[in-house]
Design an enzyme around this catalytic site. Structure first.
Site, mmCIF file in Angstrom:
data_model
loop_
_atom_site.group_PDB
_atom_site.id
_atom_site.type_symbol
_atom_site.label_atom_id
_atom_site.label_comp_id
_atom_site.label_asym_id
_atom_site.label_seq_id
_atom_site.Cartn_x
_atom_site.Cartn_y
_atom_site.Cartn_z
ATOM 1 N N GLY A 1 17.757 -139.058 8.535
ATOM 2 C CA GLY A 1 17.214 -138.965 9.142
ATOM 3 C C GLY A 1 15.829 -138.522 9.091
ATOM 4 O O GLY A 1 14.492 -137.649 10.354
ATOM 5 N N GLU B 1 12.383 -133.811 3.761
ATOM 6 C CA GLU B 1 13.968 -133.330 4.431
ATOM 7 C C GLU B 1 12.906 -133.147 5.839
ATOM 8 O O GLU B 1 12.258 -132.463 6.559
ATOM 9 C CB GLU B 1 14.642 -132.182 4.260
ATOM 10 C CG GLU B 1 15.376 -132.439 2.481
ATOM 11 C CD GLU B 1 16.282 -132.411 2.910
ATOM 12 O OE1 GLU B 1 16.480 -132.958 4.161
ATOM 13 O OE2 GLU B 1 17.334 -132.970 3.103
ATOM 14 N N ASP B 2 14.474 -133.360 7.035
ATOM 15 C CA ASP B 2 14.058 -133.214 8.027
ATOM 16 C C ASP B 2 14.764 -132.001 8.191
ATOM 17 O O ASP B 2 13.682 -131.132 9.407
ATOM 18 C CB ASP B 2 15.450 -134.352 8.474
ATOM 19 C CG ASP B 2 16.661 -134.465 8.663
ATOM 20 O OD1 ASP B 2 17.172 -133.295 7.862
ATOM 21 O OD2 ASP B 2 17.494 -135.233 9.235
ATOM 22 N N ASP C 1 19.920 -126.991 6.366
ATOM 23 C CA ASP C 1 20.607 -125.480 6.872
ATOM 24 C C ASP C 1 21.157 -125.299 5.746
ATOM 25 O O ASP C 1 20.619 -124.033 5.743
ATOM 26 C CB ASP C 1 21.692 -127.085 7.804
ATOM 27 C CG ASP C 1 22.248 -126.537 8.175
ATOM 28 O OD1 ASP C 1 22.207 -125.526 8.992
ATOM 29 O OD2 ASP C 1 24.200 -127.428 8.906
ATOM 30 N N LYS D 1 16.281 -123.821 9.595
ATOM 31 C CA LYS D 1 17.398 -123.013 9.633
ATOM 32 C C LYS D 1 18.261 -121.887 9.054
ATOM 33 O O LYS D 1 18.965 -121.900 8.487
ATOM 34 C CB LYS D 1 19.284 -124.072 10.200
ATOM 35 C CG LYS D 1 19.347 -123.761 11.922
ATOM 36 C CD LYS D 1 20.727 -124.827 11.662
ATOM 37 C CE LYS D 1 20.308 -126.336 11.960
ATOM 38 N NZ LYS D 1 21.742 -126.841 12.712
ATOM 39 N N PHE E 1 23.250 -126.442 16.917
ATOM 40 C CA PHE E 1 22.755 -127.703 16.299
ATOM 41 C C PHE E 1 21.763 -128.360 17.108
ATOM 42 O O PHE E 1 22.151 -128.683 18.397
ATOM 43 C CB PHE E 1 24.360 -128.603 16.657
ATOM 44 C CG PHE E 1 24.273 -130.000 15.882
ATOM 45 C CD1 PHE E 1 24.728 -130.096 14.352
ATOM 46 C CD2 PHE E 1 23.675 -131.354 16.111
ATOM 47 C CE1 PHE E 1 24.313 -131.161 13.676
ATOM 48 C CE2 PHE E 1 24.069 -132.507 15.225
ATOM 49 C CZ PHE E 1 24.336 -132.679 14.313
ATOM 50 N N ASP F 1 20.220 -136.720 14.210
ATOM 51 C CA ASP F 1 21.291 -136.891 15.353
ATOM 52 C C ASP F 1 22.315 -136.551 15.409
ATOM 53 O O ASP F 1 22.932 -135.256 14.711
ATOM 54 C CB ASP F 1 21.683 -138.102 14.292
ATOM 55 C CG ASP F 1 22.474 -138.473 13.372
ATOM 56 O OD1 ASP F 1 21.982 -137.338 12.127
ATOM 57 O OD2 ASP F 1 23.762 -138.312 13.148
ATOM 58 N N ARG G 1 18.760 -140.440 17.571
ATOM 59 C CA ARG G 1 17.602 -139.693 16.634
ATOM 60 C C ARG G 1 15.962 -140.155 17.569
ATOM 61 O O ARG G 1 14.428 -139.912 16.514
ATOM 62 C CB ARG G 1 17.730 -141.200 15.434
ATOM 63 C CG ARG G 1 18.786 -140.559 14.762
ATOM 64 C CD ARG G 1 18.180 -141.406 13.664
ATOM 65 N NE ARG G 1 19.915 -141.326 12.828
ATOM 66 C CZ ARG G 1 20.425 -140.591 11.448
ATOM 67 N NH1 ARG G 1 19.526 -139.571 11.335
ATOM 68 N NH2 ARG G 1 21.071 -140.623 11.509
HETATM 69 P P1 IMP Z 1 22.405 -129.408 5.045
HETATM 70 O O1 IMP Z 1 22.643 -129.879 3.193
HETATM 71 O O2 IMP Z 1 23.330 -128.327 5.353
HETATM 72 O O3 IMP Z 1 21.215 -128.552 4.440
HETATM 73 O O4 IMP Z 1 21.814 -130.018 5.406
HETATM 74 C C1 IMP Z 1 21.189 -131.182 5.547
HETATM 75 C C2 IMP Z 1 21.482 -132.227 6.332
HETATM 76 O O5 IMP Z 1 22.044 -132.002 7.463
HETATM 77 C C3 IMP Z 1 20.404 -132.955 6.696
HETATM 78 O O6 IMP Z 1 19.251 -133.007 6.439
HETATM 79 C C4 IMP Z 1 20.663 -133.370 8.309
HETATM 80 O O7 IMP Z 1 20.980 -134.677 8.265
HETATM 81 C C5 IMP Z 1 21.579 -132.237 8.656
HETATM 82 N N1 IMP Z 1 21.762 -131.519 9.516
HETATM 83 C C6 IMP Z 1 21.213 -129.535 9.468
HETATM 84 N N2 IMP Z 1 21.265 -129.723 10.789
HETATM 85 C C7 IMP Z 1 21.651 -130.532 11.646
HETATM 86 C C8 IMP Z 1 21.278 -130.326 12.706
HETATM 87 O O8 IMP Z 1 21.330 -129.025 13.611
HETATM 88 N N3 IMP Z 1 21.254 -131.623 13.557
HETATM 89 C C9 IMP Z 1 21.565 -132.685 13.363
HETATM 90 N N4 IMP Z 1 21.653 -133.285 11.908
HETATM 91 C C10 IMP Z 1 21.462 -131.451 10.984
#
Ligand code: IMP
Length: 179
Positions: A43, A98-99, A102, A130, A151, A158, A164
């Site tokens: 991402g 990072e993108d 979350d 987020k 989301f 994606d 993307r």
């Molecule tokens: P985390 O481990 O929950 O913080 O999530 C990290 C990864 O989940 C990110 O690097 C994204 O690839 C994916 N992700 C989290 N939220 C979203 C979203 O809203 N849309 C798309 N991908 C997400």
């Protein structure tokens, strides 16, 4: 593809402004440090490419691929390294890119990984944050923009590997998830 989007949350102009601001901040931070800038695939791809071009300093780039979501919109909780970096981080100033942060699980895992490898410093730059969704208490040092608890897709992010390549960040129409 554009017709699948219900709302645009972050326009291309807002992305460009955020990247330019982060580029200035990171240039000041890393001017004499020759950082190793590590993008978290997949991402991060568009953001990483724009961000390093906004940084006016010597730097190296590398990539790591981790899995956290599979094809669902909810984190599975387990984070696995699918492809590791090729560089030695010993004594290096590492900037993880990072993108989105979350739940924070991916970031927590990556911080643990690089802390154990003898880096001189490890900092994190995320395009999006987020905060409402956070499960693990981690935060990025540099954040482009905060988004609400929805989301989002586009500019690297994606849904089932699609969207993307959208030049903005938006929310999909509900029927797209239901199909
Ligand atoms: P985390 O481990 O929950 O913080 O999530 C990290 C990864 O989940 C990110 O690097 C994204 O690839 C994916 N992700 C989290 N939220 C979203 C979203 O809203 N849309 C798309 N991908 C997400």
């Amino acid at each position: 593809m554009n017709q699948d989007i219900a709302t645009i949350l972050v326009t291309t102009e807002q992305i460009n402004d955020a990247v330019a601001r982060l580029g200035q901040e990171l240039t000041a931070e890393y001017r004499d440090k020759n950082p190793l800038v590590i993008g978290v695939l997949r991402g991060v791809a568009p953001f990483m490419i724009d961000l390093v071009r906004a940084m006016d300093c010597y730097l190296e780039i590398d990539f790591i691929d981790v899995s956290s979501y599979g094809d669902a919109t909810e984190s599975s909780g387990a984070v696995t390294v699918l492809k590791d970096i090729d560089s030695d981080v010993t004594g290096r100033h590492v900037l993880l890119v990072e993108d989105i942060v979350d739940t924070g699980r991916t970031l927590e895992k990556l911080l643990e990984l690089f802390a154990g490898r003898g880096a001189a410093s490890v900092k994190v730059c995320s395009l999006l944050d987020k905060p409402e969704r956070r499960i693990v208490n981690v935060t990025a040092d540099y954040i482009g923009l905060s988004v609400p608890n929805e989301f989002v897709v586009g500019y690297g992010l994606d849904f089932r590997q699609q969207y993307r390549n959208l030049p903005y960040i938006g929310v999909l129409k509900p029927e797209i998830y239901q199909n």
